[in-house]
Write a protein that holds these residues in place. Structure first.
Motif, PDB file in Angstrom:
ATOM      1  N   GLN A   1       0.842  -1.196   0.000  1.00  0.00           N
ATOM      2  CA  GLN A   1       0.000   0.000   0.000  1.00  0.00           C
ATOM      3  C   GLN A   1       0.878   1.247   0.000  1.00  0.00           C
ATOM      4  OE1 GLN A   1      -3.408   0.569  -0.151  1.00  0.00           O
ATOM      5  NE2 GLN A   1      -3.535  -1.607  -0.700  1.00  0.00           N
TER       6      GLN A   1
ATOM      7  N   ASN B   1      -5.558  -6.034  -2.642  1.00  0.00           N
ATOM      8  CA  ASN B   1      -5.271  -4.930  -1.734  1.00  0.00           C
ATOM      9  C   ASN B   1      -5.759  -5.271  -0.331  1.00  0.00           C
ATOM     10  OD1 ASN B   1      -4.334  -2.694  -3.688  1.00  0.00           O
ATOM     11  ND2 ASN B   1      -6.226  -3.425  -4.630  1.00  0.00           N
TER      12      ASN B   1
ATOM     13  N   ASN C   1      -7.010   0.356   1.516  1.00  0.00           N
ATOM     14  CA  ASN C   1      -7.028   0.596   0.074  1.00  0.00           C
ATOM     15  C   ASN C   1      -8.047   1.677  -0.298  1.00  0.00           C
ATOM     16  OD1 ASN C   1      -6.091  -0.203  -2.653  1.00  0.00           O
ATOM     17  ND2 ASN C   1      -8.241  -0.725  -2.930  1.00  0.00           N
TER      18      ASN C   1
END
Length: 263
Positions: free
Chosen positions: A144, A233, A239
């Motif tokens: 991320q 994700n 996310n």
């Protein structure tokens, strides 16, 4: 029976953390994990664990992905002994959380050499064989952090941003050639990654409650191996923040405030 049964999965950075857990989980599905990392003692330990729990012998090779000669030599040996690698997981990587102005050049160069160039070198060593065969799956462990950077992770985030850019372009290049490319973008995972990255211990202390378990991330990756997807994700709410950041970066940076400075 899993679609992974009998497949060969090559994992870099498999001596511990997410890589070791992933190797065990694919072996439980009947796949043969090939372990690579720099530490032979740790590779042997992971190999023994897999053998005890699954009765599958996972071959291992000592590999420094940041060394191009090492990649070429080791991959050549691997392909001679295992000519059909079905899945490559580029998991090797590290981070060091520190202000850019205070970062020694060796740390900056080291992160790029391992996280980006090492990943590319491993992909380059194996991709032609996948293209020739018309099948294969490359899974790149990004972060991320590659979508939204924060203080003290400017260099690490830059490497993961590069991984995402490379993966997205490569995916389009091989889209109609039988090779899938998946990126995994997790938030912080509870592994020994932070022994080096967060030497003060402040970041781990601040985010410990939200850290992902390696078993959870591994489970998601295994599912992607069985049914390829573009990207994964984790966690979902992080996310959401990364997606909003792409639309309104200034607002998210303002609202992020102290939460962005937990290192």
């Amino acid at each position: 029976m899993s679609t992974l049964n009998g497949k060969v999965v090559l994992i870099t950075g498999a001596s511990g953390g997410l890589g070791a857990r992933l190797a065990l989980d694919v072996a439980k599905k009947g796949a043969i994990p090939i372990l690579t990392a720099r530490r032979e003692d740790q590779l042997k330990a992971v190999q023994e664990m897999i053998l005890q729990e699954t009765r599958i012998t996972a071959p291992y090779y000592i590999l420094d992905v940041s060394n191009q000669e090492s990649v070429e030599t080791v991959f050549s040996q691997i392909l001679k002994e295992h000519p059909h690698i079905h899945i490559l997981v580029n998991n090797a990587g590290f981070g060091i959380f520190e202000e850019f102005a205070e970062s020694p050049w060796k740390n900056i160069e080291g992160m790029f050499s391992t996280n980006v160039l090492g990943l590319m070198a491993c992909t380059r060593a194996l991709l032609p064989h996948m293209l020739q065969r018309g099948s294969g799956h490359i899974i790149n462990i990004a972060s991320q952090a590659g979508k939204i950077s924060t203080p003290k992770s400017s260099v690490y985030a830059a490497t993961k941003h590069a991984v995402l850019g490379f993966s997205n372009g490569l995916r389009l290049e091989v889209a109609h050639k039988g090779v899938d490319v998946t990126t995994i973008n997790p938030g912080p995972i509870a592994t020994d990654f932070f022994t080096l990255a967060d030497q003060s211990g402040n970041y781990v202390k601040n985010v410990q409650k939200m850290m992902l378990k390696p078993s959870h991330v591994s489970e998601k990756i295994v599912k992607a191996m069985e049914r390829p997807v573009r990207e994964i994700n984790l966690p979902w709410w992080m996310n959401v923040g990364s997606t909003m950041y792409q639309v309104m970066p200034k607002l998210i940076e303002t609202l992020g405030g102290k939460s962005f400075r937990q290192k």
